[in-house]
Design an enzyme around this catalytic site. Structure first.
Site, PDB file in Angstrom:
ATOM      1  N   SER A  95      14.483 -35.136  23.878  1.00 26.65           N
ATOM      2  CA  SER A  95      15.456 -33.669  23.661  1.00 26.65           C
ATOM      3  C   SER A  95      16.517 -34.532  22.547  1.00 26.65           C
ATOM      4  O   SER A  95      16.829 -33.980  21.627  1.00 26.65           O
ATOM      5  CB  SER A  95      16.246 -33.216  24.701  1.00 26.65           C
ATOM      6  OG  SER A  95      15.321 -32.386  25.596  1.00 26.65           O
ATOM      7  N   GLY A 123       6.609 -28.409  21.080  1.00 26.63           N
ATOM      8  CA  GLY A 123       7.312 -27.095  21.005  1.00 26.63           C
ATOM      9  C   GLY A 123       8.684 -27.303  20.598  1.00 26.63           C
ATOM     10  O   GLY A 123       9.245 -26.366  20.093  1.00 26.63           O
ATOM     11  N   ARG A 139       0.903 -21.427  21.781  1.00 26.01           N
ATOM     12  CA  ARG A 139       2.274 -21.061  22.260  1.00 26.01           C
ATOM     13  C   ARG A 139       3.125 -19.924  21.319  1.00 26.01           C
ATOM     14  O   ARG A 139       2.969 -20.257  19.962  1.00 26.01           O
ATOM     15  CB  ARG A 139       2.929 -22.427  22.546  1.00 26.01           C
ATOM     16  CG  ARG A 139       2.409 -23.344  23.329  1.00 26.01           C
ATOM     17  CD  ARG A 139       3.098 -24.727  23.409  1.00 26.01           C
ATOM     18  NE  ARG A 139       4.296 -24.388  24.045  1.00 26.01           N
ATOM     19  CZ  ARG A 139       5.308 -25.546  24.166  1.00 26.01           C
ATOM     20  NH1 ARG A 139       4.902 -26.807  23.745  1.00 26.01           N
ATOM     21  NH2 ARG A 139       6.432 -25.285  24.784  1.00 26.01           N
ATOM     22  N   SER A 196      16.866 -20.346  27.325  1.00 26.95           N
ATOM     23  CA  SER A 196      16.120 -21.446  26.653  1.00 26.95           C
ATOM     24  C   SER A 196      17.048 -22.364  25.959  1.00 26.95           C
ATOM     25  O   SER A 196      17.574 -21.970  24.996  1.00 26.95           O
ATOM     26  CB  SER A 196      15.106 -20.646  25.902  1.00 26.95           C
ATOM     27  OG  SER A 196      14.208 -21.617  25.072  1.00 26.95           O
ATOM     28  N   GLN A 220      15.893 -24.529  23.925  1.00 24.42           N
ATOM     29  CA  GLN A 220      15.171 -24.318  22.446  1.00 24.42           C
ATOM     30  C   GLN A 220      15.692 -23.266  21.713  1.00 24.42           C
ATOM     31  O   GLN A 220      16.035 -23.377  20.295  1.00 24.42           O
ATOM     32  CB  GLN A 220      13.615 -24.441  22.482  1.00 24.42           C
ATOM     33  CG  GLN A 220      13.051 -25.633  23.324  1.00 24.42           C
ATOM     34  CD  GLN A 220      11.668 -25.680  23.388  1.00 24.42           C
ATOM     35  OE1 GLN A 220      11.048 -24.601  23.148  1.00 24.42           O
ATOM     36  NE2 GLN A 220      11.056 -26.640  24.020  1.00 24.42           N
ATOM     37  N   ASP A 270      11.406 -28.850  33.026  1.00 25.58           N
ATOM     38  CA  ASP A 270      10.237 -29.671  32.584  1.00 25.58           C
ATOM     39  C   ASP A 270       9.646 -30.393  33.958  1.00 25.58           C
ATOM     40  O   ASP A 270       8.592 -31.274  34.049  1.00 25.58           O
ATOM     41  CB  ASP A 270      10.514 -30.608  31.681  1.00 25.58           C
ATOM     42  CG  ASP A 270      10.711 -30.018  30.393  1.00 25.58           C
ATOM     43  OD1 ASP A 270       9.791 -29.018  29.906  1.00 25.58           O
ATOM     44  OD2 ASP A 270      11.333 -30.588  29.414  1.00 25.58           O
ATOM     45  N   LYS A 307       4.910 -23.075  28.351  1.00 26.10           N
ATOM     46  CA  LYS A 307       4.942 -24.406  27.990  1.00 26.10           C
ATOM     47  C   LYS A 307       3.708 -25.029  27.451  1.00 26.10           C
ATOM     48  O   LYS A 307       3.167 -24.189  26.683  1.00 26.10           O
ATOM     49  CB  LYS A 307       5.353 -25.081  29.447  1.00 26.10           C
ATOM     50  CG  LYS A 307       6.864 -24.917  29.874  1.00 26.10           C
ATOM     51  CD  LYS A 307       8.101 -25.541  28.951  1.00 26.10           C
ATOM     52  CE  LYS A 307       9.225 -25.506  29.407  1.00 26.10           C
ATOM     53  NZ  LYS A 307      10.391 -26.147  28.331  1.00 26.10           N
ATOM     54  N   ARG A 328       2.045 -23.655  32.784  1.00 26.42           N
ATOM     55  CA  ARG A 328       2.374 -24.810  33.695  1.00 26.42           C
ATOM     56  C   ARG A 328       2.449 -24.372  35.117  1.00 26.42           C
ATOM     57  O   ARG A 328       2.445 -24.905  35.894  1.00 26.42           O
ATOM     58  CB  ARG A 328       3.529 -25.375  33.259  1.00 26.42           C
ATOM     59  CG  ARG A 328       3.836 -26.981  33.709  1.00 26.42           C
ATOM     60  CD  ARG A 328       5.109 -27.625  33.087  1.00 26.42           C
ATOM     61  NE  ARG A 328       4.408 -28.449  31.898  1.00 26.42           N
ATOM     62  CZ  ARG A 328       5.385 -28.904  30.864  1.00 26.42           C
ATOM     63  NH1 ARG A 328       6.671 -28.729  31.092  1.00 26.42           N
ATOM     64  NH2 ARG A 328       4.939 -29.296  29.817  1.00 26.42           N
ATOM     65  N   ARG A 368       3.043 -33.404  30.952  1.00 29.22           N
ATOM     66  CA  ARG A 368       3.450 -33.720  32.279  1.00 29.22           C
ATOM     67  C   ARG A 368       2.697 -33.211  33.361  1.00 29.22           C
ATOM     68  O   ARG A 368       2.646 -33.936  34.581  1.00 29.22           O
ATOM     69  CB  ARG A 368       4.716 -32.548  32.386  1.00 29.22           C
ATOM     70  CG  ARG A 368       5.588 -32.827  31.282  1.00 29.22           C
ATOM     71  CD  ARG A 368       7.009 -32.215  31.430  1.00 29.22           C
ATOM     72  NE  ARG A 368       7.929 -32.577  30.137  1.00 29.22           N
ATOM     73  CZ  ARG A 368       8.481 -33.555  29.895  1.00 29.22           C
ATOM     74  NH1 ARG A 368       8.494 -34.560  30.586  1.00 29.22           N
ATOM     75  NH2 ARG A 368       9.256 -33.706  28.801  1.00 29.22           N
TER      76      ARG A 368
END
Length: 449
Positions: free
Chosen positions: A30, A102, A130, A175, A177, A327, A354, A358, A402
């Protein structure tokens, strides 16, 4: 390794020895993305140390070059970015290919929205599935225009705002993001951009904006926060020291907690309190996990994780903790599979959008190892075995790094080996994961299948 190249099946068997010694994981993904982006928007030259050199971050570096910044690699983890200043990015001559990332795709949408340019963005097969509307819908209020495939999916074209407007946006779902995309767009707009998040999410963007000279105000509101950014600042180049990624450290932490006899130290891990929900949860499970050498570097708390294998107990994780460990649920599920009792993870709806779904992917991973798991709405219940799970299954990783790494960690402590259908795309976030894990485990615990 491209995530669309030939599959690379991997198999993990019981570790030949307890995990031991001291190791470092790659730089925080990140922070690495943001260091490159904010460096590109700053006046002057930003020196970065410890940058994660996984495929995701390299896609961001390539995108910043296409947008006019000068981005040079000086050595292992050492990079230099000569920025263009706020509003100074130039129209790219080629498509921005974000690969599997993403984070890069969504944050760069915000960056592009505030610039008067036209750009097209795509990604690999996973990223093209996505949804992007959660970012493009609020960003359209700046005056930018977006064209996407049906369902708001990539490839995406953006015509950036000529006179961008500041945003006042309340996130329907927490979020980092989406929040960061709105703040990046707000850099180019006059006045104050205001973002309200229902739950506090990782605040690397706010920390780095301040580090580069922007004025950012944060106030609590219920469980969430109100973030205000003064637009059109002059960002000044500033050195960035990237700490080890807590999401990458998580795999070694859980491996050390479940492989018998392990004692491991993971050095230089970023311990931002909005990223450490997993470590808090593991302690609630009775994990022998402590922090040594705690310090602050570049505005971010850092320390060494000290881990020792031991018995784990079931835990009930509240939905309010999800943003601080979104995550890490697949690897937490691996720990819960070894715990005594049934663990419940609440409020995991965000996991459905994700790199893969996920939530269902994590459930399938555990089932492949013979662990009973249930999904009730947005909750997951893991029925721990109180020790080694049977193992022996094949995990479909759905191009999700992941899920792949979590399945391999699980295989280090199951009675029969675990196999994944493809591990090639682990390089997107952790290029030397297999080598580092094998060194810690004293031999080739993870091999080609």
């Amino acid at each position: 390794m491209s995530s669309e190249s030939a599959p690379q099946p991997l198999r993990a068997r019981a570790a030949p020895a307890p995990l031991s010694g001291r190791l470092r994981v790659p730089g925080d993904k990140s922070i690495s993305h943001r260091a490159l982006m904010f460096g590109a928007l700053a006046i002057g030259t930003t020196e970065i140390q410890g940058l994660l050199e996984g495929e995701d971050v390299l896609r961001t570096a390539a995108a910043m070059r296409l947008l006019g910044a000068t981005v040079d690699r000086l050595g292992d983890g050492a990079w230099r970015v000569a920025g263009r200043g706020i509003g100074g990015l130039t129209e790219p001559a080629d498509v921005l290919d974000m690969g599997n990332s993403g984070t890069a795709a969504r944050l760069i949408c915000g960056l592009l929205a505030g610039h008067p340019l036209f750009a097209v963005m795509t990604g690999d097969a996973s990223l093209r599935r996505r949804p992007m509307k959660r970012v493009t819908d609020p960003l359209a209020a700046t005056g930018a225009r977006f064209l996407t495939r049906e369902g708001g999916r990539l490839p995406l074209a953006v015509d950036g705002a000529r006179n961008p407007l500041p945003l006042d946006y309340r996130l329907p779902v927490a979020s980092a993001q989406v929040k960061s995309a709105c703040l990046l767009a707000g850099l180019c707009a006059p006045g104050v951009t205001r973002v309200v998040e229902p739950e506090a999410t990782r605040d690397h963007s706010e920390n780095m904006l301040r580090h580069f000279g922007a004025t950012v105000r944060v106030a609590a509101e219920g469980h969430g926060r109100v973030i205000e950014l003064d637009g059109q600042p002059e960002l000044r180049a500033a050195p960035v020291q990237v700490p080890g990624d807590p999401s990458s450290a998580a795999f070694f932490a859980v491996a050390a907690l479940i492989v018998p006899g392990s004692r491991l130290v993971v050095e230089n891990v970023g311990l931002n309190p909005l990223r450490t929900g997993l470590f808090e949860t593991l302690r609630e499970m009775g994990a022998a996990l402590t922090v040594a050498n705690a310090r602050t570097e570049g505005g971010e708390p850092v320390g060494d994780l000290v881990l020792r294998q031991g018995e784990l107990r079931a835990v009930d994780v509240p939905a309010t903790r999800a943003p601080s460990m979104i995550d890490e649920y697949p690897i937490l599920a691996v720990a819960a599979a070894h715990a005594r009792g049934a663990s419940r993870f609440r409020g995991l709806g965000e996991l459905r959008v994700k790199e893969s779904d996920r939530l269902s992917g994590t459930a399938a991973l555990l089932e492949a190892a013979g662990v009973k798991v249930e999904v009730e709405g947005d909750d997951m219940i893991v029925h721990g075995t109180g020790g080694p799970a049977p193992g022996g299954g094949l995990v479909a990783t759905q191009m999700d790094h992941r899920l792949a790494m979590s399945a391999l960690v699980l295989g280090l402590a199951t009675r029969a080996p675990m196999t994944i259908d493809d591990g090639g795309f682990i390089a997107t976030s952790f290029p030397d994961f297999v080598g580092l894990m094998n060194r810690a485990a004293g031999g080739a615990a993870i091999e080609a299948a």
